[in-house]
Design an enzyme around this catalytic site. Structure first.
Site: not given
Length: 751
Positions: A254, A481, A644-646, A651, A718
């Site tokens: 982070f 991530t 990658n929508p998943k 995120q 972010e």
């Protein structure tokens, strides 16, 4: 390495945009993924850090006799016996260091912050080192210290633009003071945010393996192996070929891993001094002794006419920094670009305290500045009687007034529309305290989120074997991530390969260069390089295929063919195809390899590139006890092309959860009389738990952008947190009629 120009990808069966499970998931859930403190070594020594008990002053004496008498203890390093190093002339700064003089562990007797490392006990076992660390007798001479931002607020100063690329607030435009005086509606408010700490699951650790020739293989918790390598070579006067840094897995960071932390320095120093392999792991308490999100104090003023049209914005912020470095963030600039307003004055200052230098923490700057702006916008909506969503649309910015540049793309209105529809915003009763559910007050709030869409130079290498397996590599990181998976998808997409036939390698300083993983720029930067490297292979394959005898692809252009399932074929003509393996065999090739360097295109300089979001929140507030529960969140994101929508959804959910923590839970409390953080543990540093999290819906708004990078992806790391705290605070006001302007919003402030 060659530089390859980006070319049109051609038509193919796409992997991008399809929900894909993590390719590294099995390794993590089965315990096969090794982290910095888990790599084995023969004859390994263990180092335990001794931390300072005062905030400012000096060491009068250090007695290590009792520690050295513990069986298994090899050495105790202090400022009195540490080796001389090139770095101690203050000449070296790492890639992420702000302007100033970096902290140098064990340099001298001076104490400049509480928790400062003052000794390293090295032993043959961790247990011996830990026990002996408690036996080091240190006497201090304490000087007067100051860790309270409010006490130093009047001494704040404007930082200069340094090597870290800090973008100072733009010059005032128009006359904000005069416009405020003429405005029919004014909002004047002070806001405050506390210190927060990163607290990733994996604590910072370094394992240094030293061979007989003095070469080092370093396993470090870092967001950039190349930065760690450059730091070690610069500090210890070593050659690049003497130091290899690896970090294949990172258990969260982070921002805490952007700069090399002091355990790295101490581990390498001990390994060099003792000519042995050494491991140093920080404790959870020591994770509070370096870097944090800085405390901030804000004054904001908005002026508008009765319709809610903005006439003036003034946003002034004071943030904390250390006495040895100027840590600076882009906090107030967002207030000048978020909405259309012709009279804007922005001001940002820092105040030096006796603390370690603050550190980038998820969406640094924007998380703080946008919280204040979006809270003030809600105050303006209430003052004018205009719906908060309608107010934002009324003041919608079609271009960035800070720079005068157009946006490369901006689907924020679609975020508003789709998010509001999903949430049911049109059913909101605008009056505070007007909505109830049983004995609880119900509040609905919303806010806008903004973040930069950035691209950095990066390199990648791709090697396609005749057996159809593709190896791709870059010295980037995966801090949780989903970088492994995203790069695998991009590579597979270019050549039409199955995900299982692609292997992406990262976290090794011997690989092609990559920037630090941060700022939501990894996919746009490293992903673009991966795309280009694989396109170079594809172009070579097509060139060979066209020249093959009786080739069904003779004369075919890149746009005429598609790549799927290990074959290249004319679009819509499966019979007119060739196996990739046959193409390679026709030339006697066992493999095809291409390495590329990519840089952002110059056309980007003509645009402002932002990711946008709209966050809608429902809270329940117990009228008797003042407790707040976030019951629903809808976050609509315009982040360009979603690889990658998943993973992207995860995120955003993670960012929303952190935003809930920022709004309601997180605060690192300091005892300013002692100058130290008091709740330095996960037991007392409050973060959301499962019981605090309810329904979170994520919407990805379709957005096309061919400016930001060849992939059209803006990044999701972010933006998920930005605006969430403001939306929650706005919902709390709607529920209770009370505006809490100091985070976190705890029950004592509500009642």
């Amino acid at each position: 390495m060659s530089t390859v120009q980006n070319k049109q990808q051609g038509k193919q069966q796409g992997r991008i945009g399809k929900a894909t499970s993590r390719v590294d998931g099995k390794l993590k859930v089965t315990g096969q993924a090794r982290y910095a403190a888990e790599f084995p070594a023969e004859d390994l020594l263990y180092g335990v850090v001794v931390s300072s008990g005062i905030a400012r002053g000096s060491i009068s004496s250090i007695d290590t006799a009792r520690a050295l008498a513990v069986p298994g203890v090899i050495h105790v390093l202090t400022h009195e016996n540490r080796p001389s190093l090139p770095w101690f002339d203050r000449s070296y700064q790492d890639d992420d260091s702000p302007s100033g003089s970096p902290f140098r562990p064990l340099y001298d007797a001076s104490i400049i912050f509480s928790g400062q490392p003052v000794a390293l006990v090295v032993a043959s076992s961790f247990e011996a080192a830990r026990h002996a660390s408690a036996l080091v007798d240190i006497r201090y001479k304490a000087d007067k210290h100051q860790t309270d931002l409010d006490a130093e607020r009047d001494a704040a100063y404007a930082p200069k633009q340094g090597k870290d690329g800090f973008e100072p607030p733009p010059k005032p435009r128009g006359d904000a003071d005069a416009a405020l005086k003429k405005a029919e509606i004014n909002v004047l408010a002070d806001y405050a945010t506390p210190v927060e700490h990163h607290n990733p699951m994996e604590m910072h650790a370094t394992t240094v393996l030293r061979d007989v020739d003095g070469n080092l293989t370093i396993y470090d918790k870092t967001q950039g192996v190349l930065n760690t390598q450059q730091y070690v070579t610069g500090v210890f006067g070593l050659k690049q070929e003497q130091v290899r840094v690896r970090s294949p897995f990172v258990g969260g960071a982070f921002g805490s891993g952007l700069r090399p932390q002091y355990q790295l320095f101490l581990a390498v120093m001990a390994a060099q001094e003792l000519k042995r392999s050494v491991r140093v792991v920080l404790t959870r308490q020591q994770m509070f002794s370096f870097g944090h999100r800085p405390a901030t104090r804000h004054q904001i003023a908005l002026g508008a006419d009765k319709s809610g049209k903005l006439l003036a914005i003034k946003h002034q912020t004071v943030s904390e920094t250390s006495r040895f470095e100027d840590y600076i963030e882009v906090v107030v600039n967002w207030s000048g670009s978020a909405y259309q307003c012709d009279n804007v004055t922005l001001d940002y200052k820092v105040a030096a305290l006796d603390v370690y230098t603050p550190l980038d923490m998820r969406a640094p700057g924007a998380t703080l500045g946008v919280y204040v702006l979006e809270s003030a916008m809600d105050e303006l909506a209430h003052a004018t009687g205009v719906d908060p969503l309608a107010l934002r649309i009324l003041n919608y910015a079609e271009q960035d007034q800070n720079t005068g540049k157009p946006f490369s793309s901006k689907e924020l209105k679609a975020c508003y529309e789709q998010g509001a529809a999903k949430f049911g915003w049109d059913k909101r009763n605008p009056a505070p305290r007007s909505m109830r559910r049983g004995k609880t007050l119900v509040g609905w709030g919303m806010a806008t989120g903004f973040w930069d869409a950035m691209q950095q130079p990066a390199s990648a290498k791709a090697v396609l074997s005749v057996d159809g397996k593709l190896q791709v590599s870059s010295a980037t990181a995966d801090i949780g991530t989903g970088t492994y998976t995203a790069m695998t998808i991009i590579a597979a997409d270019v050549l039409g390969l199955a995900i299982e036939d692609v292997n992406f390698t990262l976290g090794d300083s011997s690989l092609p260069q990559a920037p630090l993983e941060g700022g939501s720029w990894t996919v746009s930067s490293v992903g673009s390089a991966v795309k280009m490297a694989c396109e170079a292979i594809r172009d070579e394959l097509l060139s060979i295929a066209r020249a093959m005898p009786d080739s069904p692809l003779a004369g075919a252009s890149a746009e005429d063919v598609e790549w799927t399932e290990g074959r290249v074929q004319r679009v819509g003509q499966p019979a007119a195809s060739l196996e990739i393996a046959d193409i390679m065999r026709s030339k006697g090739l066992h493999s095809i390899e291409h390495a590329v360097d990519q840089k952002p295109e110059s056309k980007q300089k003509k645009y402002t590139m932002h990711t946008h979001s709209a966050v809608f929140v429902e809270v329940e507030v117990d009228e008797d006890f003042g407790t707040v529960a976030v019951k629903r969140v809808v976050s609509a994101i315009a982040g360009g092309r979603v690889i990658n929508p998943k993973a992207a959804r995860s995120q955003i959910i993670g960012g929303v959860v952190w935003g809930i923590g920022m709004a309601l839970h997180e605060e690192t409390m300091a005892d300013h009389a002692m100058g130290r953080f008091m709740n330095h543990s996960l037991a007392e540093y409050h973060i959301p738990v499962n019981a605090d999290i309810h329904d979170i819906d994520v919407i990805f708004v379709e957005e096309h952008d061919d400016i930001v990078n060849p992939l059209g992806a803006k990044g999701m790391g972010e933006i998920g947190i930005v605006g969430v705290a403001a939306a929650i605070g706005n919902a709390v006001f709607h529920a209770t009629g009370k505006r809490v302007r100091e985070l976190p919003i705890t029950l004592d402030k509500v009642i």
